[in-house]
Write a protein that holds these residues in place. Structure first.
Motif, short mmCIF file in Angstrom:
data_model
loop_
_atom_site.label_atom_id
_atom_site.label_comp_id
_atom_site.label_asym_id
_atom_site.label_seq_id
_atom_site.Cartn_x
_atom_site.Cartn_y
_atom_site.Cartn_z
N LYS A 134 28.68 44.56 53.30
CA LYS A 134 29.13 45.06 52.77
C LYS A 134 29.68 46.42 52.80
N GLY A 135 30.62 46.87 51.91
CA GLY A 135 32.17 47.38 51.87
C GLY A 135 33.06 47.36 51.81
N LEU A 136 33.17 45.54 51.63
CA LEU A 136 34.42 44.63 51.87
C LEU A 136 35.00 44.40 50.13
N LEU A 137 34.39 44.16 49.39
CA LEU A 137 34.22 43.69 47.86
C LEU A 137 35.58 45.13 47.51
N TYR A 138 36.80 44.56 46.75
CA TYR A 138 37.76 44.68 45.90
C TYR A 138 39.32 45.53 47.25
N LYS A 139 38.19 44.79 48.70
CA LYS A 139 39.52 45.64 50.05
C LYS A 139 40.42 44.33 49.54
N GLU A 140 42.12 44.69 50.12
CA GLU A 140 42.81 43.86 49.98
C GLU A 140 42.90 42.95 51.01
N PRO A 141 43.79 42.13 51.22
CA PRO A 141 43.01 41.02 52.25
C PRO A 141 43.92 41.97 53.81
N ALA A 142 45.25 42.33 53.56
CA ALA A 142 45.79 43.16 55.12
C ALA A 142 44.75 44.14 54.99
N THR A 143 44.16 44.68 54.60
CA THR A 143 42.75 46.12 54.57
C THR A 143 41.90 45.37 55.78
N ARG A 144 41.51 43.94 54.79
CA ARG A 144 40.20 43.07 55.85
C ARG A 144 41.10 42.98 56.74
N LEU A 145 41.57 42.11 57.22
CA LEU A 145 42.54 41.73 58.04
C LEU A 145 42.88 42.95 59.25
N ALA A 146 43.26 44.12 59.02
CA ALA A 146 43.84 45.11 60.38
C ALA A 146 41.72 45.95 60.24
N LEU A 147 40.69 45.81 59.50
CA LEU A 147 39.70 46.03 60.05
C LEU A 147 38.98 44.95 61.48
N CYS A 148 39.75 43.80 61.00
CA CYS A 148 39.42 42.55 61.99
C CYS A 148 39.78 42.41 62.92
N ALA A 149 41.23 43.51 63.26
CA ALA A 149 41.49 44.02 64.16
C ALA A 149 41.23 45.11 65.05
#
Length: 308
Positions: free
Chosen positions: A59-74
């Protein structure tokens, strides 16, 4: 930014999130040691951006850019959250976010610019518009993890990671925050690679993220390392001698040479690696970050209770 013991800043958690990359990694063995004699075990690769849902939930990851997703993971890993769990907590006004990235949304900016040139403003999808903001990584982290403190984005070239670290320490010393998440993230899509270009034959750009959590030493329950960030200097020759035995950066223990260049997030990644070295017994570690175009900056890390 040395500070007295009462204003000292410490790292209380950290993470390195680099997806596997066949250009650098040994199959089934994780990221290679930074040097053959460093004594560092390989770092386990993190999930790639398109599989961030395995760590963050869907939930909430749709349309998020790769760098944003990686930052959220970190950040997710640095906070020690369970896989798939999204924080369901009240807003935390005492925690700030300082993110470092030079290329995090450059693909969206280029796509939006081309769409406007072809079709006018109506050619831009409303879902793409938020990603055109240079602050999208820092703001996304704050919204995702319910963090209501100051929210800053740093896009200052090769020193961006340590610039973000210095701003995080300043927020704590100014009592603008009780805790700061310093995050670095970069993509390695075609647009980002083209913008970065060939930087004097250095290692190629690599997608990845890292996070260090800063707190005042006076309130930290379980500090891992004390950190001090030096000023920016224009030439590497101007960097003062390090009063510590280990240096992480170009020409020393060099993660960029072993793992690829994370550009704007490199300083945060190197700081996270330096914290690991301190935790594993190093008396002190210096982080060197920068380049001929953007200048050079250092951070010194020492065991808790010691000034670097």
């Amino acid at each position: 930014m040395t500070g007295t013991p009462a204003t000292a800043v410490v790292v209380t958690s950290y993470s390195i999130h680099l997806p596997a990359d066949e250009r650098f990694d040994t199959p089934d063995a994780g990221l290679p040691p930074v040097t053959a004699d460093a004594g560092l075990p390989p770092v386990t690769p993190g999930c790639p951006a398109d599989q961030a849902y395995t760590l963050l939930g869907r939930k909430g990851l749709l349309y998020k850019e790769p760098a944003t997703r990686l930052a959220l993971c970190a950040v997710h890993r640095a906070l020690g959250l369970p896989d798939g769990a999204r924080p369901d907590v009240p807003l935390d006004p005492g925690t700030a976010v300082v993110a470092a990235s030079n290329l995090g949304n450059v693909a969206t900016v280029v796509d939006v610019t081309r769409a406007v040139a072809r079709e006018g403003s109506r050619g831009v999808s409303p879902m793409a518009a938020p990603n055109a903001s240079s602050n999208v990584i820092a703001s996304s982290i704050a919204l995702w993890f319910r963090l209501g403190g100051p929210n800053l984005m740093v896009c200052s070239g090769e020193t961006a990671g340590l610039d973000a670290l210095a701003l995080g320490a300043l927020l704590l010393r100014a009592r603008r925050a009780d805790r700061v998440l310093v995050v670095g993230a970069e993509p390695d899509d075609e647009t980002a690679v083209a913008v970065r270009g060939d930087h004097a034959g250095g290692p190629p750009l690599r997608a990845g993220a890292a996070c260090v959590v800063l707190e005042p030493a006076a309130r930290a329950v379980a500090p891992l390392a004390t950190v001090t960030v030096g000023p920016t200097v224009r030439h590497r020759a101007d960097v003062p001698p390090w009063p510590v035995p280990v240096v992480v950066g170009p020409g020393h223990l060099d993660p960029a040479a072993a793992w690829g260049d994370c550009y704007g997030s490199q300083g945060v990644l190197q700081t996270a690696l330096a914290v690991r070295l301190v935790v594993e017994g190093a008396d002190g570690v210096a982080v060197l970050c920068g380049g001929t175009d953007d200048g050079w900056r250092t951070a010194l890390l020492a065991p808790p209770g010691e000034q670097p």
